[in-house]
Scaffold this active site. Structure first.
Site, PDB file in Angstrom:
ATOM      1  N   GLU A 100       0.852  -1.197   0.000  1.00 40.43           N
ATOM      2  CA  GLU A 100       0.000   0.000   0.000  1.00 40.43           C
ATOM      3  C   GLU A 100       0.885   1.242   0.000  1.00 40.43           C
ATOM      4  O   GLU A 100       2.053   1.189   0.388  1.00 40.43           O
ATOM      5  CB  GLU A 100      -0.906  -0.085   1.246  1.00 40.43           C
ATOM      6  CG  GLU A 100      -1.739   1.112   1.584  1.00 40.43           C
ATOM      7  CD  GLU A 100      -2.787   1.484   0.555  1.00 40.43           C
ATOM      8  OE1 GLU A 100      -2.407   1.726  -0.611  1.00 40.43           O
ATOM      9  OE2 GLU A 100      -3.970   1.584   0.915  1.00 40.43           O
ATOM     10  N   ASP A 101       0.324   2.363  -0.442  1.00 46.37           N
ATOM     11  CA  ASP A 101       1.090   3.604  -0.422  1.00 46.37           C
ATOM     12  C   ASP A 101       1.218   4.153   1.007  1.00 46.37           C
ATOM     13  O   ASP A 101       2.305   4.306   1.522  1.00 46.37           O
ATOM     14  CB  ASP A 101       0.505   4.650  -1.387  1.00 46.37           C
ATOM     15  CG  ASP A 101      -0.989   4.906  -1.210  1.00 46.37           C
ATOM     16  OD1 ASP A 101      -1.598   4.359  -0.257  1.00 46.37           O
ATOM     17  OD2 ASP A 101      -1.556   5.651  -2.025  1.00 46.37           O
ATOM     18  N   ASP A 104      -2.908   5.612   6.891  1.00 49.40           N
ATOM     19  CA  ASP A 104      -3.169   6.867   7.605  1.00 49.40           C
ATOM     20  C   ASP A 104      -4.047   6.542   8.823  1.00 49.40           C
ATOM     21  O   ASP A 104      -3.528   6.099   9.846  1.00 49.40           O
ATOM     22  CB  ASP A 104      -3.823   7.844   6.619  1.00 49.40           C
ATOM     23  CG  ASP A 104      -4.050   9.233   7.189  1.00 49.40           C
ATOM     24  OD1 ASP A 104      -3.479   9.555   8.243  1.00 49.40           O
ATOM     25  OD2 ASP A 104      -4.810  10.014   6.576  1.00 49.40           O
ATOM     26  N   PHE A 153       0.186  16.331   3.996  1.00 50.11           N
ATOM     27  CA  PHE A 153      -0.339  15.634   2.829  1.00 50.11           C
ATOM     28  C   PHE A 153       0.825  15.330   1.892  1.00 50.11           C
ATOM     29  O   PHE A 153       1.556  16.215   1.473  1.00 50.11           O
ATOM     30  CB  PHE A 153      -1.403  16.486   2.119  1.00 50.11           C
ATOM     31  CG  PHE A 153      -2.154  15.685   1.107  1.00 50.11           C
ATOM     32  CD1 PHE A 153      -3.189  14.844   1.495  1.00 50.11           C
ATOM     33  CD2 PHE A 153      -1.804  15.736  -0.243  1.00 50.11           C
ATOM     34  CE1 PHE A 153      -3.861  14.075   0.559  1.00 50.11           C
ATOM     35  CE2 PHE A 153      -2.478  14.968  -1.181  1.00 50.11           C
ATOM     36  CZ  PHE A 153      -3.512  14.144  -0.782  1.00 50.11           C
ATOM     37  N   ARG A 166       1.997  12.296  -9.296  1.00 55.47           N
ATOM     38  CA  ARG A 166       2.386  10.888  -9.121  1.00 55.47           C
ATOM     39  C   ARG A 166       3.753  10.586  -9.725  1.00 55.47           C
ATOM     40  O   ARG A 166       4.442   9.669  -9.315  1.00 55.47           O
ATOM     41  CB  ARG A 166       1.382   9.953  -9.816  1.00 55.47           C
ATOM     42  CG  ARG A 166       0.034   9.857  -9.157  1.00 55.47           C
ATOM     43  CD  ARG A 166      -0.727   8.664  -9.728  1.00 55.47           C
ATOM     44  NE  ARG A 166      -2.165   8.760  -9.532  1.00 55.47           N
ATOM     45  CZ  ARG A 166      -2.804   8.394  -8.418  1.00 55.47           C
ATOM     46  NH1 ARG A 166      -2.131   7.944  -7.384  1.00 55.47           N
ATOM     47  NH2 ARG A 166      -4.121   8.500  -8.335  1.00 55.47           N
TER      48      ARG A 166
HETATM   49  P1  5GP Z   1      -6.626   5.569   5.615  1.00 53.36           P
HETATM   50  O1  5GP Z   1      -6.958   6.818   6.363  1.00 53.36           O
HETATM   51  O2  5GP Z   1      -7.852   4.742   5.345  1.00 53.36           O
HETATM   52  O3  5GP Z   1      -5.544   4.797   6.322  1.00 53.36           O
HETATM   53  O4  5GP Z   1      -6.005   6.026   4.219  1.00 53.36           O
HETATM   54  C1  5GP Z   1      -6.753   5.969   3.063  1.00 53.36           C
HETATM   55  C2  5GP Z   1      -5.965   6.290   1.832  1.00 53.36           C
HETATM   56  O5  5GP Z   1      -5.896   7.693   1.726  1.00 53.36           O
HETATM   57  C3  5GP Z   1      -4.524   5.817   1.725  1.00 53.36           C
HETATM   58  O6  5GP Z   1      -4.408   4.513   1.260  1.00 53.36           O
HETATM   59  C4  5GP Z   1      -3.995   6.783   0.706  1.00 53.36           C
HETATM   60  O7  5GP Z   1      -4.256   6.301  -0.603  1.00 53.36           O
HETATM   61  C5  5GP Z   1      -4.794   8.027   0.999  1.00 53.36           C
HETATM   62  N1  5GP Z   1      -3.959   8.964   1.757  1.00 53.36           N
HETATM   63  C6  5GP Z   1      -3.814   9.065   3.101  1.00 53.36           C
HETATM   64  N2  5GP Z   1      -2.940  10.040   3.414  1.00 53.36           N
HETATM   65  C7  5GP Z   1      -2.506  10.530   2.225  1.00 53.36           C
HETATM   66  C8  5GP Z   1      -1.546  11.546   1.860  1.00 53.36           C
HETATM   67  O8  5GP Z   1      -0.894  12.198   2.686  1.00 53.36           O
HETATM   68  N3  5GP Z   1      -1.354  11.754   0.530  1.00 53.36           N
HETATM   69  C9  5GP Z   1      -2.031  11.058  -0.433  1.00 53.36           C
HETATM   70  N4  5GP Z   1      -1.760  11.357  -1.707  1.00 53.36           N
HETATM   71  N5  5GP Z   1      -2.926  10.106  -0.130  1.00 53.36           N
HETATM   72  C10 5GP Z   1      -3.151   9.849   1.177  1.00 53.36           C
HETATM   73 MG    MG Z   2      -4.087   4.029  -0.884  1.00 51.36          MG
END
Ligand code: 5GP
Ligand code: MG
Length: 182
Positions: A100-101, A104, A153, A166
């Site tokens: 995963e990237d 959060d 972010f 990207r």
């Molecule tokens: P979660 O809050 O469910 O862990 O994160 C959901 C998704 O939001 C992550 O998989 C990612 O794709 C996106 N995301 C969360 N934080 C960031 C950020 O700082 N930058 C970007 N580009 N995407 C984010």
């Molecule tokens: Mg993601």
């Protein structure tokens, strides 16, 4: 809200990322030696990390791709999570690594752990380029974390803001302008 290229500050250079990806791949190679592993790329954000990571794998993994979307909110964290593209390989009896990237809040990863975990996998672990710890609401462990970041972010190295940035080879933190027009 607009985001321009001059609002970006580099956190990790392409060189630093390469070094870190090598370290992660070495650990993963040790842990999965002799195992039938499937690496799952969570599209779109993880595509670059996935490509760099798996080309250093030496256990002969199978590779597959999935994509998530949400409804009831404009970010994955605020809405309910759905597969907009599911995996295609059989995962049964295999050692699955989700790539995963960013983790959060952890809501998205928790959904994936639940869904993929219900498919009779032999083991399930997480590799994430960025472990963003400050907003975590779900209890989960990122087994292989590239970088830990507390706030901000993040864009670049596969991660976007509204479909942009990207392609950047480094990882950047965005300073968002609010209401400043074009
Ligand atoms: P979660 O809050 O469910 O862990 O994160 C959901 C998704 O939001 C992550 O998989 C990612 O794709 C996106 N995301 C969360 N934080 C960031 C950020 O700082 N930058 C970007 N580009 N995407 C984010
Ligand atoms: Mg993601």
């Amino acid at each position: 809200m607009t985001l321009r290229i001059n609002n970006l500050r580099e956190l990790f250079s392409a060189k630093e990322i390469e070094t870190r990806v090598c370290e992660l791949a070495a650990r993963i190679n040790d842990d999965y030696r002799g195992k039938n592993m499937v690496a799952l790329c969570v599209l779109n954000g993880a595509f670059m990390f996935f490509a760099d990571l798996v080309r250093r794998f030496d256990m002969g993994p199978e590779l597959d791709f999935l994509r998530l979307s949400s409804y009831g909110g404009n970010s994955l964290s605020s809405g309910r999570v759905l597969f907009s593209k599911d995996t295609e390989l059989s995962l049964e009896g295999k050692h699955v690594l989700i790539v995963e990237d960013i983790v959060d809040t952890g809501v998205t990863m928790n959904f994936l752990l639940r869904e993929i975990g219900s498919r009779n996998v032999k083991s399930l672990r997480i590799a994430a380029l960025i472990d963003k710890v400050e907003r975590r609401t779900e209890k989960l462990t990122v087994d292989y974390a590239g970088f830990t970041v507390n706030w901000g972010f993040i864009v670049g190295y596969g991660l976007d803001y509204a479909g942009r940035f990207r392609e950047l080879p480094g990882i950047h933190v965005a300073e968002l302008d609010v209401g400043s027009g074009s």
